[in-house]
Design a protein around this motif. Sequence first.
Motif, PDB file in Angstrom:
ATOM      1  N   ALA A 251       0.823  -1.201   0.000  1.00 43.58           N
ATOM      2  CA  ALA A 251       0.000   0.000   0.000  1.00 43.58           C
ATOM      3  C   ALA A 251       0.864   1.260   0.000  1.00 43.58           C
ATOM      4  O   ALA A 251       1.826   1.376   0.759  1.00 43.58           O
ATOM      5  CB  ALA A 251      -0.930  -0.011   1.216  1.00 43.58           C
ATOM      6  N   HIS A 252       0.501   2.195  -0.870  1.00 39.24           N
ATOM      7  CA  HIS A 252       1.197   3.466  -0.984  1.00 39.24           C
ATOM      8  C   HIS A 252       0.232   4.486  -1.568  1.00 39.24           C
ATOM      9  O   HIS A 252      -0.754   4.130  -2.203  1.00 39.24           O
ATOM     10  CB  HIS A 252       2.440   3.342  -1.879  1.00 39.24           C
ATOM     11  CG  HIS A 252       2.142   2.868  -3.273  1.00 39.24           C
ATOM     12  ND1 HIS A 252       1.783   1.562  -3.562  1.00 39.24           N
ATOM     13  CD2 HIS A 252       2.113   3.526  -4.458  1.00 39.24           C
ATOM     14  CE1 HIS A 252       1.576   1.436  -4.863  1.00 39.24           C
ATOM     15  NE2 HIS A 252       1.756   2.607  -5.432  1.00 39.24           N
ATOM     16  N   GLU A 253       0.509   5.749  -1.368  1.00 36.91           N
ATOM     17  CA  GLU A 253      -0.355   6.790  -1.916  1.00 36.91           C
ATOM     18  C   GLU A 253       0.016   7.036  -3.371  1.00 36.91           C
ATOM     19  O   GLU A 253       1.193   7.203  -3.702  1.00 36.91           O
ATOM     20  CB  GLU A 253      -0.219   8.081  -1.111  1.00 36.91           C
ATOM     21  CG  GLU A 253      -1.260   9.128  -1.491  1.00 36.91           C
ATOM     22  CD  GLU A 253      -1.187  10.365  -0.624  1.00 36.91           C
ATOM     23  OE1 GLU A 253      -2.087  10.552   0.220  1.00 36.91           O
ATOM     24  OE2 GLU A 253      -0.222  11.134  -0.787  1.00 36.91           O
TER      25      GLU A 253
ATOM     26  N   ARG B 108      -5.018   8.215  -3.630  1.00 38.23           N
ATOM     27  CA  ARG B 108      -5.607   7.196  -2.775  1.00 38.23           C
ATOM     28  C   ARG B 108      -4.516   6.264  -2.267  1.00 38.23           C
ATOM     29  O   ARG B 108      -3.443   6.135  -2.876  1.00 38.23           O
ATOM     30  CB  ARG B 108      -6.640   6.360  -3.551  1.00 38.23           C
ATOM     31  CG  ARG B 108      -7.804   7.152  -4.101  1.00 38.23           C
ATOM     32  CD  ARG B 108      -8.810   6.237  -4.763  1.00 38.23           C
ATOM     33  NE  ARG B 108      -9.511   5.387  -3.798  1.00 38.23           N
ATOM     34  CZ  ARG B 108     -10.637   5.745  -3.183  1.00 38.23           C
ATOM     35  NH1 ARG B 108     -11.201   6.919  -3.440  1.00 38.23           N
ATOM     36  NH2 ARG B 108     -11.222   4.918  -2.320  1.00 38.23           N
ATOM     37  N   MET B 109      -4.809   5.597  -1.158  1.00 38.60           N
ATOM     38  CA  MET B 109      -3.929   4.534  -0.676  1.00 38.60           C
ATOM     39  C   MET B 109      -4.318   3.258  -1.413  1.00 38.60           C
ATOM     40  O   MET B 109      -5.420   2.732  -1.250  1.00 38.60           O
ATOM     41  CB  MET B 109      -4.093   4.347   0.831  1.00 38.60           C
ATOM     42  CG  MET B 109      -3.353   5.376   1.659  1.00 38.60           C
ATOM     43  SD  MET B 109      -1.541   5.236   1.516  1.00 38.60           S
ATOM     44  CE  MET B 109      -1.250   3.711   2.432  1.00 38.60           C
TER      45      MET B 109
ATOM     46  N   ASP C  28      -7.911  -0.647  -3.412  1.00 41.04           N
ATOM     47  CA  ASP C  28      -7.790   0.129  -2.176  1.00 41.04           C
ATOM     48  C   ASP C  28      -7.220  -0.777  -1.093  1.00 41.04           C
ATOM     49  O   ASP C  28      -7.673  -1.905  -0.908  1.00 41.04           O
ATOM     50  CB  ASP C  28      -9.158   0.651  -1.742  1.00 41.04           C
ATOM     51  CG  ASP C  28      -9.668   1.742  -2.662  1.00 41.04           C
ATOM     52  OD1 ASP C  28      -8.951   2.736  -2.854  1.00 41.04           O
ATOM     53  OD2 ASP C  28     -10.789   1.594  -3.189  1.00 41.04           O
ATOM     54  N   SER C  29      -6.221  -0.282  -0.388  1.00 40.57           N
ATOM     55  CA  SER C  29      -5.556  -1.138   0.598  1.00 40.57           C
ATOM     56  C   SER C  29      -4.747  -0.303   1.580  1.00 40.57           C
ATOM     57  O   SER C  29      -4.253   0.776   1.238  1.00 40.57           O
ATOM     58  CB  SER C  29      -4.617  -2.125  -0.117  1.00 40.57           C
ATOM     59  OG  SER C  29      -3.878  -2.886   0.804  1.00 40.57           O
ATOM     60  N   ASP C  30      -4.632  -0.807   2.798  1.00 38.14           N
ATOM     61  CA  ASP C  30      -3.717  -0.223   3.766  1.00 38.14           C
ATOM     62  C   ASP C  30      -2.658  -1.246   4.187  1.00 38.14           C
ATOM     63  O   ASP C  30      -2.006  -1.094   5.221  1.00 38.14           O
ATOM     64  CB  ASP C  30      -4.483   0.298   4.980  1.00 38.14           C
ATOM     65  CG  ASP C  30      -5.297  -0.794   5.687  1.00 38.14           C
ATOM     66  OD1 ASP C  30      -5.245  -1.972   5.250  1.00 38.14           O
ATOM     67  OD2 ASP C  30      -5.982  -0.465   6.681  1.00 38.14           O
TER      68      ASP C  30
ATOM     69  N   THR D 253       0.655  -2.600   4.270  1.00 35.59           N
ATOM     70  CA  THR D 253       2.024  -2.150   4.016  1.00 35.59           C
ATOM     71  C   THR D 253       3.072  -3.206   4.366  1.00 35.59           C
ATOM     72  O   THR D 253       4.267  -2.988   4.160  1.00 35.59           O
ATOM     73  CB  THR D 253       2.319  -0.870   4.820  1.00 35.59           C
ATOM     74  OG1 THR D 253       2.117  -1.148   6.219  1.00 35.59           O
ATOM     75  CG2 THR D 253       1.410   0.269   4.387  1.00 35.59           C
TER      76      THR D 253
END
Length: 313
Positions: A222-224, A252-253, A269-271, A273
């Motif tokens: 996950a990254h912006e 967006r992340m 879409d994801s967080d 990391t």
Amino acid sequence: MTTTVDDTLQEDTDSPFALSHLDALESEAVHIFREVAGEFERPVILFSGGKDSIVMLHLALKAFAPATVPFSLLHVDTGHNFPEVIEYRDRTVARHGLRLHVASVQDYIDRGALKERPDGTRNPLQTVPLTEAIQQHRFDAVFGGGRRDEEKARAKERVFSLRDEFSQWDPRRQRPELWQLYNGRHAPGEHVRVFPLSNWTELDVWQYIAREQIELPEIYFAHEREVFRRNGMWLTSGEWGGPKETETTEKRMIRYRTVGDMSCTGAVDSDATTLDAVIAEIAASRLTERGATRADDKLSEAAMEDRKREGYF
């Protein structure tokens, strides 16, 4: 005391000599690499810098250690690749002292052998550069990272998949592979596509990456990123033609589950990391990576099978 079949199976599972699930998959893949080395004269590994080809190269390095991998690498470069992935590809090739052949779609477009598609995607244009590179270098076995869980056309394919002199695939010519016996016999001009990860799932791949601590391009975490919405997917802006005037970008992340041509590879879409977070996310998903993020597979019900018949992987 009577011993039942269930008791025997339990004893085998509890045996200190029993292989774990990942060990069994690794052992099978290593066996396939060594089998190809013994049967073929000019094998090559398709390597794009995507996670499946990274795992495949890792397995090849294990199969022949402490010697170097006795095969070169081949990448069909669409020209619309994610920069992070190309940087990883080149760094990996240099680190292991490998030889990389690059078949460029852009070169074919520049000389008029291929034409850009109206939708901007170049994934379907990879077939001609791939098949001509195989013919030019006389590769008789080509390793690919395809897995049966990805797509129904890939589920039909054997580990050793025979291609005719035009690099075309005929499902009716599939050979039985009982007891892990692989038939590499082929006529002059024909070659065999080889899939060491056939029996792996996306979750297996990520669990193996975590176990082996394999480095990946950061794009998988996950990254912006600045993306825009099209056909239900988050796409990255680029020279391939996106976004259109009616499409707006936003930060967006996100992360990528699979990596291909920028024009048809969607983000999710994801967080997540970390590796553990990615594994948890995949375990909870009900969509395959290609079904969720690859627009080129949605062109028709038989999009992948049509491309495979023409020579695509």
